[in-house]
Motif scaffolding. Structure first.
Motif, PDB file in Angstrom:
ATOM      1  N   LEU A 170       0.839  -1.215   0.000  1.00  0.00           N
ATOM      2  CA  LEU A 170       0.000   0.000   0.000  1.00  0.00           C
ATOM      3  C   LEU A 170       0.867   1.255   0.000  1.00  0.00           C
ATOM      4  CD1 LEU A 170      -2.849  -0.636   2.612  1.00  0.00           C
ATOM      5  CD2 LEU A 170      -3.116  -0.386   0.125  1.00  0.00           C
ATOM      6  N   ARG A 171       0.479   2.206  -0.824  1.00  0.00           N
ATOM      7  CA  ARG A 171       1.186   3.491  -0.893  1.00  0.00           C
ATOM      8  C   ARG A 171       0.199   4.617  -0.575  1.00  0.00           C
ATOM      9  NH1 ARG A 171       6.113   3.109  -3.802  1.00  0.00           N
ATOM     10  NH2 ARG A 171       6.368   1.086  -4.811  1.00  0.00           N
ATOM     11  N   TRP A 172       0.755   5.735  -0.116  1.00  0.00           N
ATOM     12  CA  TRP A 172      -0.095   6.901   0.181  1.00  0.00           C
ATOM     13  C   TRP A 172      -0.859   7.321  -1.069  1.00  0.00           C
ATOM     14  CZ3 TRP A 172      -0.955   7.695   5.049  1.00  0.00           C
ATOM     15  CH2 TRP A 172       0.016   7.327   5.991  1.00  0.00           C
TER      16      TRP A 172
ATOM     17  N   LEU B 238       0.308   7.430  11.186  1.00  0.00           N
ATOM     18  CA  LEU B 238       1.426   7.035  10.335  1.00  0.00           C
ATOM     19  C   LEU B 238       1.911   8.178   9.433  1.00  0.00           C
ATOM     20  CD1 LEU B 238       0.319   3.415   9.332  1.00  0.00           C
ATOM     21  CD2 LEU B 238       2.019   4.098  11.038  1.00  0.00           C
ATOM     22  N   GLY B 239       1.266   9.342   9.519  1.00  0.00           N
ATOM     23  CA  GLY B 239       1.772  10.503   8.787  1.00  0.00           C
ATOM     24  C   GLY B 239       0.949  10.961   7.601  1.00  0.00           C
TER      25      GLY B 239
ATOM     26  N   THR C 192       0.381  13.118  -0.361  1.00  0.00           N
ATOM     27  CA  THR C 192       0.672  13.320  -1.781  1.00  0.00           C
ATOM     28  C   THR C 192       1.878  12.506  -2.252  1.00  0.00           C
ATOM     29  OG1 THR C 192       2.028  15.223  -1.209  1.00  0.00           O
ATOM     30  CG2 THR C 192      -0.272  15.665  -1.792  1.00  0.00           C
ATOM     31  N   SER C 193       2.497  11.745  -1.333  1.00  0.00           N
ATOM     32  CA  SER C 193       3.717  11.035  -1.724  1.00  0.00           C
ATOM     33  C   SER C 193       3.404   9.642  -2.268  1.00  0.00           C
ATOM     34  CB  SER C 193       4.668  10.917  -0.531  1.00  0.00           C
ATOM     35  OG  SER C 193       4.418   9.732   0.186  1.00  0.00           O
ATOM     36  N   ASN C 194       4.394   9.070  -2.904  1.00  0.00           N
ATOM     37  CA  ASN C 194       4.264   7.724  -3.454  1.00  0.00           C
ATOM     38  C   ASN C 194       4.933   6.703  -2.531  1.00  0.00           C
ATOM     39  OD1 ASN C 194       3.358   6.009  -5.522  1.00  0.00           O
ATOM     40  ND2 ASN C 194       5.384   5.963  -6.445  1.00  0.00           N
ATOM     41  N   ASP C 195       5.280   7.119  -1.306  1.00  0.00           N
ATOM     42  CA  ASP C 195       5.942   6.207  -0.350  1.00  0.00           C
ATOM     43  C   ASP C 195       5.033   5.047   0.032  1.00  0.00           C
ATOM     44  OD1 ASP C 195       8.040   7.965  -0.276  1.00  0.00           O
ATOM     45  OD2 ASP C 195       7.747   8.590   1.808  1.00  0.00           O
TER      46      ASP C 195
END
Length: 174
Positions: free
Chosen positions: A63-65, A111-112, A118-121
């Motif tokens: 899973l990514r943001w 978790l932020g 907006t990030s792909n982390d």
């Protein structure tokens, strides 16, 4: 099959989380006195993500943001349905939608979410030094390890969290 799916109670789940913090995390392996450390800092967040999404291991670990979408007030994950894609030998065509309820949203904020939306982390273990497969296997083995450390006799494993959350929701909703 129609065998009964074991689920765990909220109390048991909380005991497992506590045991991650409080148990000796060394596992003695058979053989030459080899010892393995079962603890990882992402375990508790990983277990909660499993519980609150009801997703498969690979889906949770990947899973990514950037997989979070919303329509009005409704937030959801939209991810590739890897199982269907594997079965049909194609990719990028089948999607799976997972609603984000309040429990899950609270966890995402912890978790932020606000900084990272907006990030792909990756959501779990963004600074990863292990493969998806290694993290998946670590989560499974560690869940069983800490369940046993918590003194829970039931034959439940990480994959039972898929069914557990749905049964909790059903109980609450009557």
């Amino acid at each position: 099959g129609s065998q009964k799916i074991e689920t765990i109670t909220k109390n048991e789940f909380d005991k497992i989380l506590e045991s991650v913090d409080n148990s000796d995390s060394h596992l003695k392996l058979g053989g030459k006195g080899e010892v393995k450390v079962m603890y990882r800092k992402y375990l508790k967040d990983g277990f909660k993500l499993f519980l609150f999404t009801g997703a498969r291991r690979e889906e949770v670990v990947d899973l990514r943001w950037s997989d979070i979408y919303h329509s009005g007030e409704t937030y959801f994950f939209m991810i590739n349905n890897k199982k269907v894609e594997r079965n049909n030998n194609i990719s990028g065509e089948f999607y799976k939608y997972m609603p984000i309820n309040s429990d899950l949203f609270e966890l995402l904020i912890e978790l932020g979410y606000n900084d990272k939306k907006t990030s792909n982390d990756f959501i779990l273990c963004p600074d990863r030094y292990e493969s998806t497969l290694t993290i998946m296997n670590t989560l499974s083995k560690s869940f069983t390890f800490y369940k046993n450390k918590a003194g829970i006799q039931k034959d439940v494993s990480l994959k039972n969290l898929r069914k557990t959350y749905l049964s909790w929701v059903n109980q609450v909703m009557g």
